[in-house]
Design a protein around this motif. Structure first.
Motif, PDB file in Angstrom:
ATOM      1  N   LEU A 118      10.924 -17.459  -1.509  1.00  0.00           N
ATOM      2  CA  LEU A 118      10.859 -16.772  -2.713  1.00  0.00           C
ATOM      3  C   LEU A 118      12.326 -16.727  -3.367  1.00  0.00           C
ATOM      4  N   ARG A 119      12.143 -16.784  -4.714  1.00  0.00           N
ATOM      5  CA  ARG A 119      13.526 -16.965  -5.535  1.00  0.00           C
ATOM      6  C   ARG A 119      14.430 -15.595  -5.430  1.00  0.00           C
ATOM      7  N   HIS A 120      13.283 -14.602  -5.532  1.00  0.00           N
ATOM      8  CA  HIS A 120      13.881 -13.273  -5.653  1.00  0.00           C
ATOM      9  C   HIS A 120      13.256 -12.421  -4.707  1.00  0.00           C
ATOM     10  N   PRO A 121      13.211 -12.389  -3.524  1.00  0.00           N
ATOM     11  CA  PRO A 121      12.689 -11.582  -2.634  1.00  0.00           C
ATOM     12  C   PRO A 121      12.862 -10.298  -2.600  1.00  0.00           C
ATOM     13  N   ASN A 122      14.365  -9.759  -3.123  1.00  0.00           N
ATOM     14  CA  ASN A 122      14.610  -8.292  -2.949  1.00  0.00           C
ATOM     15  C   ASN A 122      13.686  -7.640  -3.995  1.00  0.00           C
ATOM     16  N   TYR A 123      13.294  -8.211  -5.202  1.00  0.00           N
ATOM     17  CA  TYR A 123      12.496  -7.609  -5.967  1.00  0.00           C
ATOM     18  C   TYR A 123      11.135  -7.407  -5.410  1.00  0.00           C
ATOM     19  N   VAL A 124      10.621  -8.345  -4.521  1.00  0.00           N
ATOM     20  CA  VAL A 124       9.478  -7.865  -4.126  1.00  0.00           C
ATOM     21  C   VAL A 124       9.634  -6.671  -3.135  1.00  0.00           C
ATOM     22  N   ALA A 125      10.650  -6.401  -2.632  1.00  0.00           N
ATOM     23  CA  ALA A 125      10.899  -5.293  -1.638  1.00  0.00           C
ATOM     24  C   ALA A 125      10.861  -4.004  -2.670  1.00  0.00           C
ATOM     25  N   VAL A 126      11.576  -4.077  -3.823  1.00  0.00           N
ATOM     26  CA  VAL A 126      11.565  -2.985  -4.807  1.00  0.00           C
ATOM     27  C   VAL A 126      10.361  -2.674  -5.349  1.00  0.00           C
ATOM     28  N   VAL A 127       9.476  -3.631  -5.740  1.00  0.00           N
ATOM     29  CA  VAL A 127       8.079  -3.523  -6.250  1.00  0.00           C
ATOM     30  C   VAL A 127       7.255  -2.594  -5.160  1.00  0.00           C
ATOM     31  N   ALA A 128       7.348  -3.288  -4.052  1.00  0.00           N
ATOM     32  CA  ALA A 128       6.561  -2.679  -2.864  1.00  0.00           C
ATOM     33  C   ALA A 128       6.812  -1.321  -2.620  1.00  0.00           C
ATOM     34  N   GLU A 129       8.298  -1.008  -2.573  1.00  0.00           N
ATOM     35  CA  GLU A 129       8.854   0.576  -2.120  1.00  0.00           C
ATOM     36  C   GLU A 129       8.578   1.191  -3.531  1.00  0.00           C
ATOM     37  N   GLY A 130       8.336   0.638  -4.603  1.00  0.00           N
ATOM     38  CA  GLY A 130       8.127   1.618  -5.958  1.00  0.00           C
ATOM     39  C   GLY A 130       6.805   1.995  -5.807  1.00  0.00           C
ATOM     40  N   LEU A 131       5.856   1.270  -5.312  1.00  0.00           N
ATOM     41  CA  LEU A 131       4.517   1.731  -5.317  1.00  0.00           C
ATOM     42  C   LEU A 131       4.131   2.500  -3.979  1.00  0.00           C
ATOM     43  N   ALA A 132       4.806   2.185  -3.025  1.00  0.00           N
ATOM     44  CA  ALA A 132       4.581   2.852  -1.721  1.00  0.00           C
ATOM     45  C   ALA A 132       5.002   4.061  -1.402  1.00  0.00           C
ATOM     46  N   LEU A 133       6.225   4.302  -1.748  1.00  0.00           N
ATOM     47  CA  LEU A 133       7.096   5.547  -1.620  1.00  0.00           C
ATOM     48  C   LEU A 133       6.360   6.796  -2.158  1.00  0.00           C
ATOM     49  N   PRO A 134       6.100   6.526  -3.385  1.00  0.00           N
ATOM     50  CA  PRO A 134       5.165   7.677  -4.108  1.00  0.00           C
ATOM     51  C   PRO A 134       3.801   7.986  -3.199  1.00  0.00           C
ATOM     52  N   LEU A 135       3.083   7.063  -3.207  1.00  0.00           N
ATOM     53  CA  LEU A 135       2.022   7.128  -2.576  1.00  0.00           C
ATOM     54  C   LEU A 135       1.979   7.497  -1.078  1.00  0.00           C
ATOM     55  N   VAL A 136       2.841   7.575  -0.452  1.00  0.00           N
ATOM     56  CA  VAL A 136       2.912   8.160   1.007  1.00  0.00           C
ATOM     57  C   VAL A 136       2.352   9.678   0.866  1.00  0.00           C
ATOM     58  N   HIS A 137       2.779  10.211  -0.163  1.00  0.00           N
ATOM     59  CA  HIS A 137       2.089  11.810  -0.346  1.00  0.00           C
ATOM     60  C   HIS A 137       1.246  12.023  -1.613  1.00  0.00           C
ATOM     61  N   GLY A 138       0.748  10.900  -2.027  1.00  0.00           N
ATOM     62  CA  GLY A 138      -0.168  11.094  -3.287  1.00  0.00           C
ATOM     63  C   GLY A 138       0.437  11.003  -4.671  1.00  0.00           C
TER      64      GLY A 138
END
Length: 183
Positions: A118-138
């Motif tokens: 990937l050219r920008h793998p850190n941004y894959v982490a940012v996008v994943a975390e930005g979706l997942a962290l809030p959804l941990v608790h709805g």
């Protein structure tokens, strides 16, 4: 909800650790002639990422969002994977990793670690975390708002990084300066 607050605070402490590492790497880059680009969007990025953490807690506590085990535990796994990917990026880039856009003239692009694929793998982490962290608790509203605003910010950020790399000494001629992309 208390354990979720602890999780969000732990992610916040991880962000502080990133800033400590980035500050040290900034000094290293500047001492070697590094040039910073994209100062205009950096404060927006700081506010957005701080807002993600605050939004997670505010939405869960104020709106009484429930913890749904199937979704919640899956999202905890995504958050953990995002952290692992982020720190793999930091380790791979070494002193060249930063929260700012800094290019040290004469250094080749990194092509190891996650940058092999990937050219920008850190941004894959940012996008994943930005979706997942809030959804941990709805906290779906925080997930949606962060994701939409972050998509706009990342479009600026990636163009900025690409332009900064192209305009570095020894790069392809005719690159647009990053500062223009952020105005």
């Amino acid at each position: 909800m208390v354990w979720y607050t602890v999780l969000v605070l732990a992610v916040g402490l991880e962000r502080v650790a990133e800033l400590v590492v980035a500050r040290r790497h900034t000094r290293w880059s500047l001492a070697r002639g590094g040039v910073e680009s994209g100062r205009g969007h950096y404060p927006v990025m700081v506010v957005l990422h701080t807002g993600l953490l605050a939004g997670c807690l505010a939405e869960v506590w104020a709106a009484g969002r429930p913890f749904t085990p199937v979704l919640g535990w899956a999202m905890v796994a995504v958050v953990a994977a995002a952290q692992a990917l982020r720190w793999w990026c930091v380790r791979t880039l070494g002193t060249r990793w930063n929260t700012r856009v800094l290019v040290v003239p004469g250094l080749p692009l990194v092509s190891g670690g996650p940058y092999r694929w990937l050219r920008h793998p850190n941004y894959v982490a940012v996008v994943a975390e930005g979706l997942a962290l809030p959804l941990v608790h709805g906290a779906w509203l925080t997930a949606v708002v962060f994701t939409v605003v972050n998509a706009v910010l990342l479009s600026v950020r990636v163009r900025c990084e690409e332009a900064a790399l192209r305009s570095a000494p020894g790069a392809a001629p005719g690159a647009a300066p990053c500062v223009e992309a952020t105005r």
